[in-house]
Design a protein around this motif. Structure first.
Motif, PDB file in Angstrom:
ATOM      1  N   ALA A   1      -5.898   6.031  -1.691  1.00 32.99           N
ATOM      2  CA  ALA A   1      -6.116   6.535  -0.332  1.00 32.99           C
ATOM      3  C   ALA A   1      -6.035   8.046  -0.274  1.00 32.99           C
ATOM      4  O   ALA A   1      -6.767   8.686   0.489  1.00 32.99           O
ATOM      5  N   ARG A   2      -5.162   8.647  -1.069  1.00 35.93           N
ATOM      6  CA  ARG A   2      -5.025  10.098  -1.033  1.00 35.93           C
ATOM      7  C   ARG A   2      -6.294  10.782  -1.530  1.00 35.93           C
ATOM      8  O   ARG A   2      -6.752  11.767  -0.940  1.00 35.93           O
ATOM      9  N   VAL A   3      -6.890  10.271  -2.611  1.00 32.57           N
ATOM     10  CA  VAL A   3      -8.130  10.849  -3.134  1.00 32.57           C
ATOM     11  C   VAL A   3      -9.265  10.660  -2.127  1.00 32.57           C
ATOM     12  O   VAL A   3     -10.047  11.585  -1.863  1.00 32.57           O
ATOM     13  N   SER A   4      -9.365   9.464  -1.548  1.00 36.32           N
ATOM     14  CA  SER A   4     -10.405   9.194  -0.546  1.00 36.32           C
ATOM     15  C   SER A   4     -10.254  10.125   0.642  1.00 36.32           C
ATOM     16  O   SER A   4     -11.241  10.666   1.155  1.00 36.32           O
ATOM     17  N   SER A   5      -9.016  10.318   1.089  1.00 38.63           N
ATOM     18  CA  SER A   5      -8.767  11.192   2.220  1.00 38.63           C
ATOM     19  C   SER A   5      -9.130  12.638   1.897  1.00 38.63           C
ATOM     20  O   SER A   5      -9.731  13.341   2.722  1.00 38.63           O
ATOM     21  N   TRP A   6      -8.778  13.095   0.710  1.00 35.46           N
ATOM     22  CA  TRP A   6      -9.102  14.467   0.313  1.00 35.46           C
ATOM     23  C   TRP A   6     -10.615  14.679   0.268  1.00 35.46           C
ATOM     24  O   TRP A   6     -11.120  15.707   0.741  1.00 35.46           O
ATOM     25  N   LEU A   7     -11.334  13.720  -0.289  1.00 36.54           N
ATOM     26  CA  LEU A   7     -12.789  13.827  -0.362  1.00 36.54           C
ATOM     27  C   LEU A   7     -13.391  13.846   1.043  1.00 36.54           C
ATOM     28  O   LEU A   7     -14.331  14.612   1.324  1.00 36.54           O
ATOM     29  N   ASN A   8     -12.844  13.020   1.929  1.00 37.05           N
ATOM     30  CA  ASN A   8     -13.319  13.009   3.310  1.00 37.05           C
ATOM     31  C   ASN A   8     -13.034  14.339   3.996  1.00 37.05           C
ATOM     32  O   ASN A   8     -13.838  14.814   4.812  1.00 37.05           O
ATOM     33  N   HIS A   9     -11.879  14.954   3.689  1.00 37.05           N
ATOM     34  CA  HIS A   9     -11.552  16.264   4.248  1.00 37.05           C
ATOM     35  C   HIS A   9     -12.632  17.286   3.912  1.00 37.05           C
ATOM     36  O   HIS A   9     -13.065  18.066   4.770  1.00 37.05           O
ATOM     37  N   VAL A  10     -13.053  17.301   2.655  1.00 34.36           N
ATOM     38  CA  VAL A  10     -14.031  18.296   2.199  1.00 34.36           C
ATOM     39  C   VAL A  10     -15.345  18.142   2.949  1.00 34.36           C
ATOM     40  O   VAL A  10     -15.878  19.105   3.527  1.00 34.36           O
ATOM     41  N   PHE A  11     -15.880  16.923   2.952  1.00 28.87           N
ATOM     42  CA  PHE A  11     -17.173  16.702   3.605  1.00 28.87           C
ATOM     43  C   PHE A  11     -17.075  16.882   5.120  1.00 28.87           C
ATOM     44  O   PHE A  11     -18.004  17.409   5.751  1.00 28.87           O
TER      45      PHE A  11
ATOM     46  N   PHE B   1       0.834  -1.198   0.000  1.00 30.38           N
ATOM     47  CA  PHE B   1       0.000   0.000   0.000  1.00 30.38           C
ATOM     48  C   PHE B   1       0.873   1.254   0.000  1.00 30.38           C
ATOM     49  O   PHE B   1       2.087   1.192   0.187  1.00 30.38           O
ATOM     50  N   ASN B   2       0.220   2.387  -0.172  1.00 31.96           N
ATOM     51  CA  ASN B   2       0.907   3.675  -0.179  1.00 31.96           C
ATOM     52  C   ASN B   2       0.774   4.314   1.193  1.00 31.96           C
ATOM     53  O   ASN B   2      -0.318   4.695   1.600  1.00 31.96           O
TER      54      ASN B   2
ATOM     55  N   ALA C   1      -0.647   4.529   6.914  1.00 25.49           N
ATOM     56  CA  ALA C   1      -0.197   5.664   7.712  1.00 25.49           C
ATOM     57  C   ALA C   1       1.318   5.791   7.636  1.00 25.49           C
ATOM     58  O   ALA C   1       2.032   4.789   7.599  1.00 25.49           O
ATOM     59  N   ARG C   2       1.796   7.012   7.611  1.00 18.35           N
ATOM     60  CA  ARG C   2       3.238   7.240   7.513  1.00 18.35           C
ATOM     61  C   ARG C   2       3.958   6.820   8.794  1.00 18.35           C
ATOM     62  O   ARG C   2       5.023   6.223   8.749  1.00 18.35           O
ATOM     63  N   ASN C   3       3.383   7.187   9.932  1.00 21.06           N
ATOM     64  CA  ASN C   3       3.979   6.850  11.221  1.00 21.06           C
ATOM     65  C   ASN C   3       2.894   6.270  12.126  1.00 21.06           C
ATOM     66  O   ASN C   3       2.399   6.940  13.035  1.00 21.06           O
ATOM     67  N   PRO C   4       2.487   5.026  11.878  1.00 23.78           N
ATOM     68  CA  PRO C   4       1.338   4.459  12.601  1.00 23.78           C
ATOM     69  C   PRO C   4       1.568   4.349  14.101  1.00 23.78           C
ATOM     70  O   PRO C   4       0.610   4.402  14.876  1.00 23.78           O
ATOM     71  N   GLN C   5       2.824   4.183  14.549  1.00 23.41           N
ATOM     72  CA  GLN C   5       3.080   4.027  15.979  1.00 23.41           C
ATOM     73  C   GLN C   5       2.593   5.238  16.778  1.00 23.41           C
ATOM     74  O   GLN C   5       2.126   5.105  17.900  1.00 23.41           O
ATOM     75  N   LYS C   6       2.684   6.414  16.197  1.00 24.57           N
ATOM     76  CA  LYS C   6       2.226   7.627  16.874  1.00 24.57           C
ATOM     77  C   LYS C   6       0.890   8.120  16.326  1.00 24.57           C
ATOM     78  O   LYS C   6       0.052   8.627  17.071  1.00 24.57           O
ATOM     79  N   ALA C   7       0.700   7.980  15.022  1.00 31.10           N
ATOM     80  CA  ALA C   7      -0.487   8.570  14.394  1.00 31.10           C
ATOM     81  C   ALA C   7      -1.772   7.866  14.801  1.00 31.10           C
ATOM     82  O   ALA C   7      -2.791   8.521  15.040  1.00 31.10           O
ATOM     83  N   VAL C   8      -1.756   6.534  14.889  1.00 28.52           N
ATOM     84  CA  VAL C   8      -2.986   5.783  15.168  1.00 28.52           C
ATOM     85  C   VAL C   8      -3.536   6.089  16.564  1.00 28.52           C
ATOM     86  O   VAL C   8      -4.715   6.453  16.702  1.00 28.52           O
TER      87      VAL C   8
END
Length: 655
Positions: A188-198, A33-34, A261-268
């Motif tokens: 994932a980036r497109v899905s995340s961007w769309l979620n940001h808007v809504f 994944f990305n 996630a880029r840094n899942p240990q902290k981000a999650v």
């Protein structure tokens, strides 16, 4: 006839297959994944999954019919209960940054068949949930246009009166899901961007509702003349809590996204904590202003917020509320469509589900086959099925997943880490083995592999180096008999006792008086006995060593916190009606057919065992006075289909 009966060894091997756990890769950050999502992205995904149409519908329904203004207390208690489950997800998401959420967490801790059943139920949960939100989205938009879409469909397409099917086909809901599926498949980036808007629009409208609500607030609406703050008493508050608990379902999308996630240990963990806190604030504050704007008993359950503004002379605010509701439903829809294919991908990648769903698009780096197939299936559900009868099914799947994740946290916390696992000694370190001729055959100990039983340190060393799952040194004088078990063995048994006692205790609390008609003395006695068993199992777990100095987030107060989560989840599951349990049982039977027909044979762990069995050597451990016992390889029999019997093993050892 007798020879055809399965031998005890065969049954044991079969049970071991069902309960085998997933082997994790050395580098868990490696993925197809990305990894493009940061803490902000994950937080908005969690908010989008939790703050949906429930904010606009659930608040009015619970306030009017169940709790009154005390819905505020109901949401606070429900948020605390959800926090117990969310923290369990946070620990796993940080320690195991792989997609799959509850399925993955159960697989690495409890066992394969349990993980499959959890994943199987989560799949149906997301499918029904997404389709139900799409139909609600369609109905809400249709109501704005005075139900013209519904009337047009009924006139030109027709209606039907068939059990489990909708009164008319909902083409708008189906199209909405297909469009959302297309966007999710872009990555994932497109899905995340769309979620940001809504999410941004939705949160902006929530802020507007809260500010305007406090401006229009009338404190007398909580006064005694309107029934008081808690007109339904404590029972109403707790009943409201059980309903409000499901408003916070959705934070697991963060754990499902940990592999991106880029840094899942902290981000999650951070994203779960922030999103749950913001969602709690939104639900509590909206409930406060709603019940202060108009008397709670006059609320319209169908559109409480819009109706409240209309009655206070701000009808134009109803359109803003409608826009917020649609945006909130969009985020929930995206959350379902985002999580579902990743659960399917994780199961397919492990071989438990059809392999075609494990294909990842090389450009978008998402499981595109799983997205398209299950997006289309979800749109078909929304098109023709009556989902109102199935919506309650969502609750049992979610609660079951929460229960197993909480149990998995306990099991994993008291297991040795990979670095603590014993390694086979090198040839240079091995001393020549003593002659097998001078050793009695009864003293020989045989092991199939180093990974299972190669614990070749004497008791003195084991007691000086307390590993996770071993008895704490302070309890040696009192519970020394527990030291004879392998590390983690007592904890596993105690977790099983804890779950069984929790189930029995909750069953008595829910059914003891009304359904079972137990006398008061037996009702009290059973509660005391099962409560005692629950507490004793907690104590048995607590007297053992845990993993320490972890570099990732760890759930506090283990095993108490996950045990409370287990107790609460089981209680809420038993409060569901019998039809939900019946449908759940049918779906489980279908899942078992899939598992035994496909999953158990194609499991990667099954293939790994098969490969290991063909090349594995067998080991005989000779007792020695040295600190480490001596290991001598015993060559397998020439005939691979037959194992060495005891006499053959001794002869090979003598050579």
């Amino acid at each position: 006839m007798v020879s055809r009966l399965p031998r005890p060894a065969d049954l044991t091997r079969f049970c071991q297959k069902l309960n085998r756990v997933k082997t994790l890769e050395d580098d868990m950050m490696e993925t197809s994944f990305n990894r493009c999502l940061n803490t902000f992205d994950l937080t908005l995904l969690g908010i989008g999954g939790m703050v949906g149409s429930g904010l606009y519908v659930l608040t009015g329904t619970v306030a009017k019919e169940t709790a009154g203004p005390a819905i505020v207390i109901s949401f606070i208690i429900a948020a605390f209960a959800s926090l117990l489950a969310a923290l369990c997800y946070a620990e796993f998401g940080a320690r195991v940054p792989k997609t799959g959420s509850a399925y993955m967490f159960t697989y690495i801790s409890v066992g394969e068949i349990w993980a499959f059943l959890i994943g199987w139920n989560v799949i149906l949960e997301y499918m029904i949930g997404g389709a139900a939100v799409a139909r609600a989205w369609s109905g809400y938009l249709d109501s704005i246009f005075d139900h013209k879409i519904k009337n047009f469909t009924e006139i030109h397409v027709g209606t039907w009166n068939i059990p489990f099917l909708a009164h008319y086909p909902d083409f708008l809901a189906s199209v909405i899901l297909l469009i959302a599926t297309a966007f999710i498949s872009f990555g994932a980036r497109v899905s995340s961007w769309l979620n940001h808007v809504f999410s941004a629009i939705s949160m902006g409208i929530i802020v507007f509702i809260i500010v305007m609500g406090f401006i229009l607030a009338r404190p007398q609406n909580w006064g005694a003349e309107e029934g008081g703050f808690a007109p339904f008493g404590i029972s109403g508050i707790m009943a409201g809590t059980a309903t409000c608990f499901y408003a916070f379902v959705g934070f697991d999308v963060i754990a499902a996204s940990s592999e991106e996630a880029r840094n899942p240990q902290k981000a999650v963990p951070t994203a779960i904590a922030i999103s749950l806190g913001l969602a709690t604030g939104a639900y509590v504050l909206v409930s406060v202003v709603l019940t202060l704007m108009v008397p709670w008993h006059s609320l319209d359950p169908e559109s409480a917020l819009a109706d409240a503004f209309f009655r206070r002379g701000y009808s134009w605010a109803g359109f803003i509320v409608a826009a917020g509701s649609i945006c909130a439903m969009n985020t929930v829809l995206l959350s379902n469509l985002f999580s579902l294919p990743r659960i399917v991908y994780a199961m397919a990648e492990d071989g438990l589900f059809f392999h075609v769903f494990s294909r990842v698009h090389p450009h978008t780096q998402v499981p595109v086959v799983a997205i398209l197939v299950f997006g289309i299936l979800m749109s078909i559900l929304a098109l023709i099925f009556d989902l109102e009868a199935l919506v309650q099914f969502l609750s049992i799947g979610t609660l079951l997943a929460y229960t197993f994740v909480a149990a998995s946290v306990i099991v994993l916390r008291f297991q040795r880490t990979r670095s603590q696992a014993p390694n086979p000694p090198s040839e240079a370190e091995n001393t020549p083995p003593p002659s097998a001729e001078t050793i009695d055959a009864s003293e020989l100990k045989e092991y199939e592999s180093f990974s299972d039983k190669l614990n070749l340190v004497d008791k003195k060393k084991l007691k000086s180096q307390r590993e996770p799952g071993q008895l704490k040194a302070i309890f040696d004088p009192y519970l020394d008999f527990l030291s004879d078990f392998y590390p983690g063995e007592v904890v596993t048994v105690a977790v099983i006792i804890l779950m069984v006692s929790a189930f029995c205790l909750c069953s008595i609390l829910v059914f003891g008086k009304n359904q079972l008609h137990l006398p008061t003395w037996s009702y009290a006695l059973l509660i005391v006995l099962f409560s005692l068993a629950f507490v004793v199992s907690l104590v048995l777990i607590g007297v053992h060593e845990q993993q320490k100095n972890s570099q990732t987030f760890q759930l506090p107060l283990v095993p108490l916190t996950p045990a409370l989560s287990i107790l609460l989840n089981i209680y809420l599951m038993l409060k569901l009606n019998y039809m939900t349990w019946l449908r759940f049982s049918v779906w489980l039977i279908v899942g078992l057919l899939v598992y035994f027909g496909y999953g158990i044979w194609h499991s990667k762990e099954n293939l790994r065992e098969g490969q290991g069995h063909t090349v594995s050597a067998r080991y005989v451990v000779f007792p020695s006075s040295s600190l480490q016992e001596t290991v001598q390889t015993v060559q397998p029999s020439v005939q691979p289909s037959q194992g060495l019997d005891e006499t053959g093993e001794e002869e090979e050892a003598k050579r």
